[in-house]
Design an enzyme around this catalytic site. Structure first.
Site, PDB file in Angstrom:
ATOM      1  N   GLU A 163      45.428  47.107  55.462  1.00  0.00           N
ATOM      2  CA  GLU A 163      46.472  47.591  54.559  1.00  0.00           C
ATOM      3  C   GLU A 163      45.947  47.775  53.145  1.00  0.00           C
ATOM      4  O   GLU A 163      45.092  47.014  52.702  1.00  0.00           O
ATOM      5  CB  GLU A 163      47.622  46.580  54.526  1.00  0.00           C
ATOM      6  CG  GLU A 163      48.311  46.471  55.857  1.00  0.00           C
ATOM      7  CD  GLU A 163      49.386  45.404  55.862  1.00  0.00           C
ATOM      8  OE1 GLU A 163      49.841  44.990  54.775  1.00  0.00           O
ATOM      9  OE2 GLU A 163      49.754  44.985  56.961  1.00  0.00           O
TER      10      GLU A 163
ATOM     11  N   CYS B  37      51.493  40.952  52.145  1.00  0.00           N
ATOM     12  CA  CYS B  37      50.203  41.343  52.678  1.00  0.00           C
ATOM     13  C   CYS B  37      50.072  40.966  54.157  1.00  0.00           C
ATOM     14  O   CYS B  37      50.351  39.848  54.548  1.00  0.00           O
ATOM     15  CB  CYS B  37      49.190  40.622  51.797  1.00  0.00           C
ATOM     16  SG  CYS B  37      47.667  40.213  52.484  1.00  0.00           S
TER      17      CYS B  37
HETATM   18  N1  SAH Z   1      41.973  35.670  50.249  1.00  0.00           N
HETATM   19  C1  SAH Z   1      42.210  36.011  48.884  1.00  0.00           C
HETATM   20  C2  SAH Z   1      42.890  37.345  48.668  1.00  0.00           C
HETATM   21  C3  SAH Z   1      43.939  37.807  49.608  1.00  0.00           C
HETATM   22  S1  SAH Z   1      45.577  37.212  49.509  1.00  0.00           S
HETATM   23  C4  SAH Z   1      42.974  34.913  48.204  1.00  0.00           C
HETATM   24  O1  SAH Z   1      43.373  33.966  48.864  1.00  0.00           O
HETATM   25  O2  SAH Z   1      43.154  34.981  46.991  1.00  0.00           O
HETATM   26  C5  SAH Z   1      46.196  37.752  47.952  1.00  0.00           C
HETATM   27  C6  SAH Z   1      47.170  36.765  47.329  1.00  0.00           C
HETATM   28  O3  SAH Z   1      48.427  36.783  48.023  1.00  0.00           O
HETATM   29  C7  SAH Z   1      46.681  35.339  47.381  1.00  0.00           C
HETATM   30  O4  SAH Z   1      47.012  34.685  46.182  1.00  0.00           O
HETATM   31  C8  SAH Z   1      47.495  34.768  48.506  1.00  0.00           C
HETATM   32  O5  SAH Z   1      47.545  33.380  48.471  1.00  0.00           O
HETATM   33  C9  SAH Z   1      48.817  35.452  48.280  1.00  0.00           C
HETATM   34  N2  SAH Z   1      49.734  35.420  49.421  1.00  0.00           N
HETATM   35  C10 SAH Z   1      49.464  35.384  50.720  1.00  0.00           C
HETATM   36  N3  SAH Z   1      50.593  35.354  51.439  1.00  0.00           N
HETATM   37  C11 SAH Z   1      51.597  35.381  50.565  1.00  0.00           C
HETATM   38  C12 SAH Z   1      53.009  35.367  50.697  1.00  0.00           C
HETATM   39  N4  SAH Z   1      53.604  35.326  51.864  1.00  0.00           N
HETATM   40  N5  SAH Z   1      53.751  35.408  49.557  1.00  0.00           N
HETATM   41  C13 SAH Z   1      53.165  35.461  48.340  1.00  0.00           C
HETATM   42  N6  SAH Z   1      51.836  35.480  48.154  1.00  0.00           N
HETATM   43  C14 SAH Z   1      51.067  35.428  49.255  1.00  0.00           C
END
Ligand code: SAH
Length: 368
Positions: free
Chosen positions: A120, A361
Site C-alpha cells: 500500500e 496501514c
Molecule cells: N515499522 C515502522 C513503520 C511502519 S508503521 C514503524 O514501526 O515505525 C507506521 C506507523 O503507524 C508506526 O508508528 C506504527 O506504529 C503506526 N501504526 C501501526 N498500526 C497503527 C494503528 N492501527 N493505528 C495507528 N497507528 C498505527
C-alpha cells in the site's frame, strides 16, 4: 475428450494468470531485472556492456525518474539500445489494483508488482506540499499487536527500485508533484536497511528525481543498531520512532521488538542520534483506550522526553478489524496533550487524513 479439453483450458487459464504478467512476459522463465533498481553508475556498466556509450546511462536514469513505463518512450535513446534493454530489463512500476480517494484529497492505493506482490501507498496533501507514504516491505515481521500490516507476517522485502516505483506510479496516477516521502507504510524499513539506503540514494540523485534529503522521513519501531548506522549514513534525513508507551513494561505488551531492544537503551540511542545529527526525533504515540492513555502515562512519558530534541506526535489509533484495541476518545487525547505541554514537551496531534477510507496501514490489502 471434452472433459480433458475443459481441464486443459481451465489449467492453461489458471497458469497464465499465475505465471504471466500483464505485459505477457512469462514470470517463470523471465530472468529480466527491474531497471529501477540501478544507480547511474550501474547503468553505465549496463549500457557499455550492451555496446553503447556511457552517457546514455544519464539519459535512461532521467527518463525513469519521469515515470515512463516503457523503453520506447525514451525518445533520445537509440532504438537498438531500447530493444536490447527491453530484452534484459523491465520497468518495475507497480500497478494500482485498488484505489480509494478521500474527500480531503488523500489517495490510498493497493499496488501490485509484476510478481503479484501487493503493498500500500498513500498520497496526502498538506499545507507544505504533497507527500507520499510508501511501504518498505510487503507484510512485516515486527508483530506490533495494534497493526494490520503484521497480521500475516512478512511476505517479502521490497527492493530500492520498488520503493522508488511507488513514488513514480503515484505521481503518474494523481498527476501531482510529490515533494515529500515518508517511509511509514507497510513493513519495518530498518529490517530492510540496504534497500532503504539504496532507495534514498536513488531518489536523491540529481540526475533523477532529485528529492532533498530533508524531505524524506523514515519511521522505525526501534532497531537500535540501525538507528546508529542511519545517524552516520543519513544525518539529514528525518527519523521517527514508534514508541507508543511510556515505559518498558507497557511497550513490551504491544510491541515485541521491546523484548529485544529495551526502552532505556532505545531512549539512550535516540538521544545520541539527536546529539550526533543535531536533528530532533519525532516519537509516534498511538493513543489506545485504556492501554496507554492515562494521566500517569502522560506524566511518565514527559519525564522521558523533557530536555532534549524530542517531539511527540499523538496519533488517534486506527481501529483494525480483528484487533481488540479501541482509539482513545478526543477528551483523553486532549488531556494527554496538555500534560505533555505543561511539562515542556513538544507535542502535536496528528491530523487525521483519509478517515473516510481504509486509512490504517495494511487494511486495504487485507480487505481485498
Ligand atoms: N515499522 C515502522 C513503520 C511502519 S508503521 C514503524 O514501526 O515505525 C507506521 C506507523 O503507524 C508506526 O508508528 C506504527 O506504529 C503506526 N501504526 C501501526 N498500526 C497503527 C494503528 N492501527 N493505528 C495507528 N497507528 C498505527
Amino acid at each position: 475428450m471434452l472433459t480433458q479439453w475443459l481441464i486443459g483450458l481451465i489449467a492453461s487459464t489458471f497458469f497464465r494468470k499465475v505465471f504471466v504478467d500483464r505485459k505477457g512476459h512469462n514470470l517463470q522463465t523471465d530472468s529480466r531485472s527491474n531497471i529501477l533498481d540501478f544507480s547511474p553508475a550501474e547503468l553505465e556498466t549496463i549500457v557499455t556492456e550492451l555496446g553503447d556509450k556511457k552517457f546514455r546511462a544519464s539519459q535512461i536514469f532521467g527518463w525513469l525518474a519521469k515515470g515512463v513505463s516503457s523503453f520506447d518512450e525514451m525518445k533520445n535513446v537509440p532504438a537498438a539500445l531500447r530493444n536490447s534493454l527491453a530484452d534484459k530489463y523491465f520497468i518495475g512500476l507497480p500497478e494500482a489494483v485498488k484505489k480509494q480517494e478521500s474527500k480531503d484529497g488523500t489517495v490510498k492505493c493497493l499496488f501490485e508488482f509484476p510478481d503479484g506482490t501487493q503493498i500500500e501507498s498513500v498520497f496526502m496533501k498538506y499545507e507544505y506540499g504533497n507527500s507520499i507514504c510508501i511501504s518498505s516491505q510487503s507484510g512485516c515481521r515486527m508483530g506490533c499487536s495494534f497493526c494490520a500490516s503484521t497480521m500475516d507476517g512478512l511476505d517479502r522485502s521490497l527492493t530500492r527500485g520498488e520503493m522508488l516505483g511507488q513514488v513514480l506510479a503515484m505521481r503518474n496516477l494523481t498527476g501531482e508533484d510529490i515533494g515529500h516521502v515518508v517511509v511509514m507504510g507497510m513493513g519495518e524499513p530498518f529490517d530492510n536497511y540496504d534497500e532503504l539506503s539504496g532507495f534514498i540514494r536513488l531518489i536523491h540523485d540529481r540526475k533523477g528525481y532529485d528529492l532533498g534529503l530533508r524531505n524524506i522521513t523514515v519511521s522505525t519501531c526501534g532497531l537500535i543498531p540501525k538507528i546508529k548506522e542511519f545517524a552516520s549514513d543519513f544525518p539529514q534525513v528525518n527519523l521517527a520512532v514508534s514508541l507508543h508507551a511510556p515505559n518498558q513494561e507497557l511497550r513490551a505488551r504491544t510491541m515485541p521488538v521491546a523484548k529485544k531492544f529495551a526502552y532505556d537503551d532505545l531512549i539512550r540511542a535516540c538521544r545520541e542520534y539527536t546529539e550526533v545529527t543535531g536533528r530532533r526525533i519525532t516519537f509516534e504515540y498511538a493513543v489506545i483506550d485504556g492501554v496507554n492513555d492515562s494521566a500517569e502515562c502522560a506524566e511518565e512519558l514527559s519525564s522521558r522526553m523533557r530536555g532534549w530534541l524530542s517531539h511527540v506526535n499523538l496519533i488517534p489509533l486506527n481501529e483494525v478489524k480483528g484487533r481488540e484495541y479501541r482509539k482513545a476518545n478526543e477528551r483523553s487525547v486532549a488531556a494527554f496533550r496538555r500534560i505533555l505541554e505543561n511539562n515542556g514537551v513538544a507535542v502535536t496531534v496528528r491530523r487525521t487524513l483519509g478517515s473516510d477510507i481504509d486509512a490504517a496501514c495494511g487494511q486495504l490489502r487485507r480487505n481485498r
